[in-house]
Write a protein that holds these residues in place. Structure first.
Motif, PDB file in Angstrom:
ATOM      1  N   ASP A 109      -8.221  19.845   4.014  1.00  0.00           N
ATOM      2  CA  ASP A 109      -9.445  19.749   3.220  1.00  0.00           C
ATOM      3  C   ASP A 109     -10.421  20.801   3.733  1.00  0.00           C
ATOM      4  O   ASP A 109     -10.415  21.153   4.921  1.00  0.00           O
ATOM      5  CB  ASP A 109     -10.092  18.369   3.338  1.00  0.00           C
ATOM      6  CG  ASP A 109      -9.259  17.287   2.684  1.00  0.00           C
ATOM      7  OD1 ASP A 109      -8.811  17.510   1.554  1.00  0.00           O
ATOM      8  OD2 ASP A 109      -9.050  16.225   3.316  1.00  0.00           O
ATOM      9  N   GLN A 110     -11.285  21.295   2.847  1.00  0.00           N
ATOM     10  CA  GLN A 110     -12.255  22.317   3.219  1.00  0.00           C
ATOM     11  C   GLN A 110     -13.568  21.667   3.661  1.00  0.00           C
ATOM     12  O   GLN A 110     -13.941  20.593   3.200  1.00  0.00           O
ATOM     13  CB  GLN A 110     -12.526  23.260   2.048  1.00  0.00           C
ATOM     14  CG  GLN A 110     -11.281  23.856   1.419  1.00  0.00           C
ATOM     15  CD  GLN A 110     -10.401  24.591   2.425  1.00  0.00           C
ATOM     16  OE1 GLN A 110     -10.901  25.338   3.266  1.00  0.00           O
ATOM     17  NE2 GLN A 110      -9.097  24.384   2.344  1.00  0.00           N
ATOM     18  N   SER A 130      -8.418  23.561  -3.338  1.00  0.00           N
ATOM     19  CA  SER A 130      -9.356  23.357  -2.235  1.00  0.00           C
ATOM     20  C   SER A 130      -8.795  22.312  -1.269  1.00  0.00           C
ATOM     21  O   SER A 130      -9.176  22.236  -0.103  1.00  0.00           O
ATOM     22  CB  SER A 130     -10.723  22.912  -2.744  1.00  0.00           C
ATOM     23  OG  SER A 130     -10.618  21.699  -3.459  1.00  0.00           O
ATOM     24  N   GLN A 131      -7.890  21.487  -1.778  1.00  0.00           N
ATOM     25  CA  GLN A 131      -7.114  20.559  -0.965  1.00  0.00           C
ATOM     26  C   GLN A 131      -5.640  20.882  -1.186  1.00  0.00           C
ATOM     27  O   GLN A 131      -5.211  21.128  -2.318  1.00  0.00           O
ATOM     28  CB  GLN A 131      -7.391  19.107  -1.369  1.00  0.00           C
ATOM     29  CG  GLN A 131      -8.834  18.655  -1.149  1.00  0.00           C
ATOM     30  CD  GLN A 131      -9.030  17.221  -1.586  1.00  0.00           C
ATOM     31  OE1 GLN A 131      -8.304  16.722  -2.440  1.00  0.00           O
ATOM     32  NE2 GLN A 131     -10.003  16.568  -0.989  1.00  0.00           N
ATOM     33  N   ASN A 182      -2.216  17.745   5.856  1.00  0.00           N
ATOM     34  CA  ASN A 182      -3.087  17.630   4.684  1.00  0.00           C
ATOM     35  C   ASN A 182      -4.380  18.362   4.995  1.00  0.00           C
ATOM     36  O   ASN A 182      -5.054  18.044   5.980  1.00  0.00           O
ATOM     37  CB  ASN A 182      -3.378  16.164   4.366  1.00  0.00           C
ATOM     38  CG  ASN A 182      -2.166  15.445   3.791  1.00  0.00           C
ATOM     39  OD1 ASN A 182      -1.821  15.636   2.631  1.00  0.00           O
ATOM     40  ND2 ASN A 182      -1.517  14.636   4.635  1.00  0.00           N
ATOM     41  N   HIS A 208      -7.988  18.867   8.959  1.00  0.00           N
ATOM     42  CA  HIS A 208      -6.544  18.687   8.806  1.00  0.00           C
ATOM     43  C   HIS A 208      -6.111  17.346   9.400  1.00  0.00           C
ATOM     44  O   HIS A 208      -6.648  16.881  10.400  1.00  0.00           O
ATOM     45  CB  HIS A 208      -5.776  19.835   9.469  1.00  0.00           C
ATOM     46  CG  HIS A 208      -5.804  19.806  10.970  1.00  0.00           C
ATOM     47  ND1 HIS A 208      -4.762  19.351  11.733  1.00  0.00           N
ATOM     48  CD2 HIS A 208      -6.774  20.193  11.848  1.00  0.00           C
ATOM     49  CE1 HIS A 208      -5.065  19.447  13.007  1.00  0.00           C
ATOM     50  NE2 HIS A 208      -6.280  19.965  13.120  1.00  0.00           N
ATOM     51  N   TYR A 227     -11.820  24.046   8.880  1.00  0.00           N
ATOM     52  CA  TYR A 227     -11.204  23.209   7.842  1.00  0.00           C
ATOM     53  C   TYR A 227     -10.700  21.926   8.493  1.00  0.00           C
ATOM     54  O   TYR A 227     -10.406  21.890   9.692  1.00  0.00           O
ATOM     55  CB  TYR A 227     -10.067  23.946   7.126  1.00  0.00           C
ATOM     56  CG  TYR A 227      -8.863  24.288   7.974  1.00  0.00           C
ATOM     57  CD1 TYR A 227      -7.760  23.436   8.047  1.00  0.00           C
ATOM     58  CD2 TYR A 227      -8.790  25.505   8.670  1.00  0.00           C
ATOM     59  CE1 TYR A 227      -6.650  23.752   8.797  1.00  0.00           C
ATOM     60  CE2 TYR A 227      -7.675  25.836   9.417  1.00  0.00           C
ATOM     61  CZ  TYR A 227      -6.609  24.955   9.476  1.00  0.00           C
ATOM     62  OH  TYR A 227      -5.501  25.276  10.230  1.00  0.00           O
ATOM     63  N   LYS A 234      -1.382  20.761   0.820  1.00  0.00           N
ATOM     64  CA  LYS A 234      -0.500  20.232   1.852  1.00  0.00           C
ATOM     65  C   LYS A 234       0.439  21.341   2.323  1.00  0.00           C
ATOM     66  O   LYS A 234       0.939  22.138   1.513  1.00  0.00           O
ATOM     67  CB  LYS A 234       0.309  19.063   1.295  1.00  0.00           C
ATOM     68  CG  LYS A 234       0.911  18.135   2.340  1.00  0.00           C
ATOM     69  CD  LYS A 234       1.479  16.879   1.667  1.00  0.00           C
ATOM     70  CE  LYS A 234       1.955  15.889   2.724  1.00  0.00           C
ATOM     71  NZ  LYS A 234       2.458  14.636   2.074  1.00  0.00           N
TER      72      LYS A 234
END
Length: 813
Positions: free
Chosen positions: A574-575, A589-590, A572, A547, A545, A592
């Motif tokens: 994100d995939q 999927s996003q 933060n 970051h 992932y 914090k």
């Protein structure tokens, strides 16, 4: 690189102008029995000690050769060899005509064995560390790597000329050290280095100060020579490891038994052979001589003095001499390795008495009623701030062994050579390289960044590192930049730190990172600096992932044995794939995260050296225990989840005298709350999801499950146990000693709310996972082979899917 350095510094090949080698045997005149450990000396102070079979070899410069042979209980004999035709001699000694005290023990059986049994039983009364509540003393140590002054070099170039000056005019390495030793019962002994200097170096090479050159006591279970352990002659298992024989008794104010000890299981147990002089009344050690012949020839001497007030024998002086042997055994120094045995294989490369390394320690200023109490959890060795700035008057006050003209020349002669050859820089490179850095000026390049490969980024190239003390002693800057060729993305990190407290190594750091992290990975903050030339498991990972993380951390050594780090971070996420997390009916999927983390690493049985630059672990002790707690906060900096994570692991290694070892690694992790898959746990799987065994052929990891497929299991409660048993090496040749390691691994775990994790198909470990196998290491250039088999509850239907066959790679620099 290390071997090349020390070959240059110490081992330039040279030819011998003249060399006489006399071999012989010393026997009893009346019985023709060999006399082991008889002393053979020449007029020029070359000496040898006869072996257990009475044989010796001594080298001299010219004829005639005048030998003096002495042995306890026998008349000393002088023997002259005037002709070069005589190369082997047999020397007969006659017993002294003395009325020696009779050995009387009520216990039936072998006289020597009974004496040793009683000596072992009396250990606590005779060992100062057991008999005294506290005491202190001082030592003067002179340690030198030396060579006979007959040596000459073949090569007339400048380097050769410089090296010739080192060997002919001085010692190739010489160090002096004055120390204060303090002991309190129930606590570690503390050594304070009051004065230290080394040829060629403005400041000490701290690796040398941390080396255990020679044990001070013969009462312990193990006797240590250059960090190598041997069975103690008065250990609790001594009668299983050694044969004993009464050679003689001595007379005087404190008569003693003279007892020979020889290995019973020399092929299986690292052992010495020698003689013990045991006080007839207390069975305390008055004197000891021991040797080791083989890859290294080692001679050890201990002398003790009797104190009537304490009724104890306290150390007076001790010495260890190491000479080249028949193999290629290495001695570790400066973080590099000196190959001593290599010289022993080259008959043209050595002259004179063949001494290579000599360490002599004198003990004085005993105080058996000191007022000072040693603090708990302290460093084992501490260096006085003025230790490297002592005057010649100070040294003369404490020197108990004569300093020779050649000794004194060493400091000035070698100083110039070390500067000319930039030796300090080379040693700095070696020590930095061992922890994964390469220093260039004020910047240390991090060797973990230049080249990597994984299944998501493909080839990953980069550069990174941090500033060193040449930039600033209080501030540091760090950063890296990498590029993945398959995903065509740059990743980077940047940060800096300020030193708050030098003694505790307290650093306050701030960092920003934009990179990838493996899904389900869990890292302990205190373990972050683990360096390997090659990280095999990373090659097969494809589930990451993204970051972007801001973090601030405080590194602090609470005690020498207790390291801590606290961190607060905001990320933060994100995939990189199709994963989504469902929480309270909302799909993420996003997201914090905001986390605070506290980590502790405790090494209760390790020993540490305190230097002006901080603490250095000089002796590994086990178990080592690491614990970490992480708390996620919802709403802090707009973070999305509340959760907590706890991890604890314990590592324990048992190293045996037969060169086998067993290691255990136990880890337990628990996560609770609203926690996505990215922040759960995996068990370090290392089987690529490919069809056949040969397609899955790669390199085995250090602590990974080789038959477990990537992304097959994830857990929020996980416990793993890994057991590795290394058999003693198979010595097939002097250069070929493969090692077999038997391995078994277990994992058990579970996951809550499994349906909340969408887009990834994975299983639970609640039925327990098992695999076993073996490694055959050190087959060629650090490479070996491994085999593992998966069995138990998660055994797969196809037999071949349960098998992992891979390379191993263990390279010790």
């Amino acid at each position: 690189m290390q071997n090349k350095l020390f070959c240059l510094l110490f081992f330039i090949h040279f030819v011998v102008l003249s060399q006489i080698s006399i071999t012989g045997k010393v026997i009893d005149q009346s019985t023709n029995n060999p006399l082991p450990f008889a002393t053979v000396k020449t007029d020029h102070n070359a000496y040898a000690l006869t072996s257990s079979t009475g044989e010796f070899v001594i080298r001299c410069d010219s004829y005639p050769v005048n030998l003096t042979i002495s042995y306890v209980g026998y008349e000393t004999k002088k023997f002259s060899i005037k002709s070069e035709d005589v190369v082997k001699v047999e020397i007969q000694l006659s017993p002294k005509q003395e009325d020696l005290e009779t050995v009387n023990l009520d216990i039936p059986g072998s006289i020597a064995s009974n004496i040793i049994k009683q000596a072992i039983s009396n250990k606590d009364r005779n060992n100062p560390n057991k008999a005294l509540s506290n005491y202190s003393y001082k030592t003067y140590n002179k340690f030198k790597i030396t060579e006979d002054n007959q040596a000459r070099f073949e090569t007339p170039d400048t380097t050769g000329a410089d090296m010739e000056r080192i060997f002919n005019d001085a010692h190739s390495f010489l160090s002096e050290k004055v120390s204060l030793h303090q002991f309190n019962k129930g606590r570690d002994e503390k050594e304070t280095v009051l004065a230290s200097r080394m040829t060629g170096f403005n400041k000490p090479v701290y690796n040398v100060l941390g080396i255990k050159i020679q044990s001070n006591s013969l009462y312990k279970e193990n006797y240590v020579i250059f960090n190598n352990r041997y069975a103690g002659p008065l250990s609790n298992r001594a009668l299983k490891n050694y044969y004993y024989k009464v050679l003689d008794t001595t007379q005087g104010k404190r008569p003693a038994y003279v007892i020979l000890f020889q290995p019973r299981r020399s092929k299986r147990i690292a052992s010495l052979e020698g003689v013990l002089y045991l006080d007839m009344e207390t069975l305390a050690i008055q004197k000891a001589v021991a040797e080791l012949r083989g890859e290294l020839n080692v001679l050890v001497n201990h002398n003790f003095k009797y104190t009537s007030e304490e009724k104890l024998w306290l150390p007076l002086d001790q010495e260890v001499t190491i000479r080249p042997g028949i193999g290629k055994q290495k001695v570790t120094l400066f973080g590099g390795q000196i190959s001593v045995g290599r010289l022993g294989n080259d008959k043209k490369s050595f002259t004179g008495n063949n001494d290579f390394l000599i360490s002599k320690t004198d003990f004085f200023d005993y105080n058996t009623k000191p007022d000072t109490k040693i603090k708990t959890q302290q460093s084992a060795i501490e260096i006085d701030p003025d230790a490297t700035n002592r005057s010649e008057e100070y040294w003369n006050e404490y020197r108990t062994s004569a300093i020779t003209e050649k000794d004194l020349k060493s400091f000035t002669v070698v100083d110039s050579i070390v500067q000319a050859q930039n030796i300090e820089r080379r040693i700095d490179v070696i020590q930095s390289f061992n922890i994964g850095y390469y220093p260039v000026g004020f910047f240390d390049f991090d060797l973990t960044y230049p080249i990597k490969y994984n299944n998501f980024e493909g080839l990953r190239l980069g550069l990174g590192g941090l500033t060193n003390e040449k930039f600033s002693k209080r501030f540091r800057a760090e950063g890296y930049l990498v590029y993945g060729f398959r995903d065509a993305k740059f990743k980077f990190g940047i940060g800096g730190g300020v030193l708050l407290n030098k003694d505790s190594g307290s650093w306050l750091n701030v960092n920003y990172t934009d990179d990838l992290r493996e899904v389900g990975s869990f890292f302990y903050l205190t373990d972050r600096r683990v360096y390997s030339l090659f990280e095999p498991r990373l090659v097969n990972i494809d589930f990451y992932y993204k970051h972007r993380t801001w973090s601030s951390s405080l590194q602090h050594r609470i005690l020498p044995k207790l390291l801590s780090e606290a961190q607060f971070s905001v990320s933060n996420i994100d995939q990189t794939g199709g994963y989504t997390f469902i929480n309270n009916g909302e799909t993420f999927s996003q997201y914090k995260t905001a986390e605070s983390t506290i980590a502790l690493r405790w090494s209760p049985f390790s020993k540490f050296l305190k230097t002006p630059n901080g603490f250095k672990e000089i002796q590994d002790g086990y178990p080592k225990i690491t614990a970490q707690y992480t708390q996620g906060y919802k709403g802090i900096f707009d973070s999305n989840f509340n959760y907590s994570k706890i991890g604890i692991k314990a590592e324990y290694i048992i190293n045996r005298l037969n060169q086998s070892s067993t290691s255990l690694l136990l880890e337990a992790d628990i996560a609770s709350g609203d926690i996505p898959l990215t922040h759960l746990y995996h068990a370090y799987p290392n089987a690529p999801t490919k069809e056949t065994v040969f397609q899955r052929f790669s390199v085995a990891g250090r602590r990974s499950f080789e038959t477990m497929f990537f992304s097959e299991f994830f857990s929020d409660r996980l416990a793993t146990l890994q057991i590795r048993h290394r058999l003693r090496p198979f010595k097939l040749a002097s250069w070929f000693k493969p090692e077999m390691v038997l391995i078994t691994r277990y994992a058990i775990g579970d996951v809550s709310n499994r349906d909340n994790h969408q887009g990834v198909d994975f299983n639970s470990l609640q039925r327990g996972y098992q695999e076993s196998g073996f490694e055959i290491n050190k087959l060629f250039a650090g490479f070996g082979l491994s085999f593992a088999y998966r069995y138990g509850a998660y055994h797969l239907p196809k037999f071949e899917d349960n098998i992992a066959f891979k390379f191993t790679f263990y390279l010790k620099l």
